[in-house]
Design a protein around this motif. Structure first.
Motif, PDB file in Angstrom:
ATOM      1  N   ILE A 235      60.755   4.596  35.487  1.00 53.39           N
ATOM      2  CA  ILE A 235      59.635   4.224  34.625  1.00 53.39           C
ATOM      3  C   ILE A 235      59.420   5.253  33.525  1.00 53.39           C
ATOM      4  O   ILE A 235      58.920   4.942  32.445  1.00 53.39           O
TER       5      ILE A 235
ATOM      6  N   GLU B 238      59.813   3.984  39.488  1.00 51.34           N
ATOM      7  CA  GLU B 238      58.651   3.141  39.781  1.00 51.34           C
ATOM      8  C   GLU B 238      58.244   3.333  41.248  1.00 51.34           C
ATOM      9  O   GLU B 238      59.077   3.281  42.155  1.00 51.34           O
TER      10      GLU B 238
ATOM     11  N   ASN C  33      59.100   2.954  30.393  1.00 49.61           N
ATOM     12  CA  ASN C  33      59.680   1.608  30.516  1.00 49.61           C
ATOM     13  C   ASN C  33      60.724   1.354  29.424  1.00 49.61           C
ATOM     14  O   ASN C  33      60.722   0.306  28.754  1.00 49.61           O
TER      15      ASN C  33
ATOM     16  N   LYS D 123      50.389   1.853  35.421  1.00 45.64           N
ATOM     17  CA  LYS D 123      51.630   1.975  36.180  1.00 45.64           C
ATOM     18  C   LYS D 123      51.926   3.435  36.531  1.00 45.64           C
ATOM     19  O   LYS D 123      52.688   3.710  37.457  1.00 45.64           O
TER      20      LYS D 123
END
Length: 670
Positions: free
Chosen positions: A343, A379, A414, A513
């Motif tokens: 991520i 992630e 991302n 996130k």
């Protein structure tokens, strides 16, 4: 032979507008000459109040309403204030909790230290300055003669703590009260300060009352321990006896709440449910009963009083027998983050803060906060950043969420570059990265209610109607374990742990996130720390959150992290999966951090005394040549000053930069 200090049936009360709080209730304690006694318990249990009562330094609304405090045969509780002034500093000295707020910012260090000598012994300015230099040397102050003419703001936290200790020792007191002397310090500096206090106590035959919430700090530093709860004595024994065969469930729960380096696993930490009792109301029965898993009907109605087994005393009807046996659920908490998508990618990150001077304020130098740092985060992974204050951890965290700009380098989130000034970002991209700040009190607006604090991100990002935003606020309060009635209250009405939950709720408001958690538990009690860490773990599993967990405590980082990067003076010196870095460190600095972490086991803690990273962090304005750690490294040789060590491999994804590592590097086949 009478003890140096005898506190007997002490009662301290604080008067409010319409209530009277009994902060210390029928509390007794003895200290012999040269003896170290630990006073341990959660915030609000009465530890600091007891220390201040001994010194007669209670705030105006506080008073000693019962009992006696006898020092060298004199009852300090009834001593006239004029005579008490002669005792303070000369007979009994205090190391307060916060060194910065305890030092006069307008007074030079040498004059502050010598002030006690001038007042108590009528010393001249020259004599006081000479003695100030002597005590600075006693507390192992680097370049002590230079420090005499510096001001407190020019010193680091560890150096300010040394100044406070020097001030306490300048008149050679017979009793020293150390109130949380290392709470906010790095583990390396903490170990140095505790070693200094130990040595001086032995050399001066001085009694010591060490007040702390950390069972690891008292394990190898005290002869006896008193556990305090709700203003009362819950348990007292010799240090070895208490840790080996503790009898009160509260003592057992405090010890079980700590991440333990010696028996480190990924099992869920034990946390103590609920809160200490409201001391403005009369407590019926055992004060620990509402939070105790052993409580029965008798506990609700009767005060247990103290039971004595030799020198071991405890206040419990249904005592436990020794430390809690840990039920390991380790693998359930582990993640397989590396099999997931990355991520965050950080490439060659550099951050310099300009130093300006001269009449036109031009750049005359730069603070090298972060120097060529690279790493990636998957992630659902927790990436631990560990190192001493000033190493660049927080700066990296602030750059990851966009609070701080980069000098050079790239950050991808991302797979999208998020550090270019030429790119435009959507609201959604901004809200995916959030920050959880180190000090929850200063990061929360004191004029805003909790409802407004948590709801502000929702309003700024136009998330839903007012009714939907209000429902989301209530959901977030439920998630972090706060009552919905908390929404109408203000930050000052909450404890430190509760404020940290509010900060977490705000960070979660936009369903991010990635959360950067900057020292989120550094100043919390171990029981509250366990609650916050467990909560963060559970939320991560439920929401596949990624964390960057910034801390100086490797025991806490190991519990939380899947991967760990160890930073020193702006550079990563070791990086790898948590198990490899923790179990088989390759860099001497990593080993030094591990050695400095307090261990809640008296025998192991005594073995670790003196094993630590020495000295202070060098200046980031002019870092050492070659290896930046060489000035404090026990393995340093000539090449370390000449050549910067490259990163080499010590296993799959485990790398370190050292010319003389603790382990043999492995060869990676091409």
């Amino acid at each position: 032979m009478s003890p140096l200090l005898e506190v007997k049936d002490l009662q301290v009360q604080f008067a409010g507008r319409s209530m009277l709080a009994t902060a210390v209730n029928e509390f007794s304690l003895n200290i012999e000459p040269g003896e170290s006694v630990g006073l341990v318990g959660e915030s609000g249990c009465g530890k600091t109040t007891t220390g201040l009562a001994i010194m007669r330094l209670l705030p105006p609304n506080g008073k000693i309403s019962g009992g006696s405090v006898t020092f060298e045969g004199v009852d300090l509780a009834s001593l006239p204030e004029k005579e008490m002034r002669r005792v303070r500093g000369k007979g009994v000295a205090l190391i307060p909790q916060d060194p910065l707020s305890s030092l006069n910012p307008t007074m030079k260090i040498g004059r502050q230290i010598g002030e006690g000598l001038r007042i108590h012994e009528g010393a001249s300015e020259a004599e006081a300055r000479t003695r100030a230099l002597e005590v600075l040397e006693m507390v192992e102050m680097p370049s002590p003669s230079e420090r005499l003419d510096q001001y407190p703001f020019e010193l680091s936290g560890g150096l300010r703590q040394r100044v406070i200790i020097a001030m306490a020792l300048v008149c050679k007191p017979r009793l020293l009260i150390a109130d949380e002397p290392t709470t906010a310090l790095d583990v390396t500096i903490q170990a140095q300060i505790l070693d200094i206090i130990d040595r001086l106590r032995s050399e001066l035959n001085m009694g010591l009352l060490l007040i702390t919430h950390d069972m690891g700090v008292i394990a190898g530093r005290t002869d006896r321990v008193v556990v305090m709860y709700a203003g009362k004595r819950a348990e007292g024994a010799s240090t070895d006896d208490l840790f080996g065969s503790m009898r009160h469930p509260y003592s057992q729960a405090l010890l079980a709440s700590m991440p333990n380096l010696e028996n480190a696993t990924k099992h869920e930490l034990v946390s103590i449910a609920g809160m200490p009792p409201d001391l403005t109301k009369q407590v019926v029965g055992c004060p620990f009963e509402p939070r105790c898993s052993h409580a029965q009907d008798r506990c609700r109605n009767e005060d247990p009083g103290l039971t004595f087994e030799g020198d071991h005393s405890y206040a419990c009807f249904y005592p436990v027998n020794g430390p809690a046996k840990v039920v390991i659920r380790g693998d359930a908490l582990a993640t397989t983050a590396r099999s997931r998508k990355e991520i965050i990618q950080v490439k060659n990150l550099v951050k310099e803060f300009p130093i300006k001077g001269g009449l036109i304020r031009h750049k005359v130098g730069a603070i090298q906060a972060v120097s060529n740092v690279s790493f990636s985060i998957a992630e659902g992974e927790t990436f631990g950043l560990v190192g001493e204050s000033g190493c660049g951890k927080t700066t990296i965290g602030r750059m990851l969420v966009g609070i701080e700009t980069l000098t050079s380098g790239e950050i991808y989130f991302n797979d999208r570059l998020v550090t270019s000034k030429n790119l435009k970002f959507t609201r959604e991209e901004y809200r995916d990265r959030q920050m959880m700040f180190q000090d929850p009190y200063s990061s929360l607006n004191p004029r805003m209610s909790v409802n407004d604090i948590i709801g502000e991100p929702l309003q700024i990002q136009h998330q839903g109607t007012k009714a939907e935003q209000q429902q989301r606020i209530y959901e977030l309060l439920d998630i972090v374990g706060l009552n919905r009635m908390a929404a109408s209250r203000y930050p000052h009405e909450f404890s430190g742990g509760q404020r940290q939950r509010i900060g977490l709720a705000r960070a979660l408001a936009l369903n991010p996130k990635l959360i950067v958690a900057d020292e989120p538990v550094s100043a919390l009690d171990v029981s509250v720390q366990a609650q916050i860490l467990n909560l963060m773990k559970n939320l991560q599993r439920e929401r596949s959150l990624s964390y960057v967990f910034v801390s100086h405590d490797l025991a806490v980082v190991y519990y939380m992290a899947d991967s760990i990067a160890v930073m020193y003076l702006g550079k990563i010196v070791e990086i790898g999966d948590a198990e490899s870095v923790f179990r088989t460190p390759a860099h001497p600095y990593t080993q030094g951090l591990l050695d400095a972490v307090p261990v809640p086991d008296p025998e192991e803690a005594r073995k670790k005394r003196g094993i630590q990273v020495k000295g202070e962090l060098p200046s980031p304005v002019n870092p050492p040549s070659g290896c930046r750690f060489r000035t404090r490294c026990p393995r340093e040789q000539d090449i370390c000053a000449e050549v910067e060590p490259p990163m080499v491999s010590f296993g799959e994804r485990h790398m370190a930069a050292c010319h003389f590592p603790l382990r043999t590097p492995v060869q990676i086949s091409s």
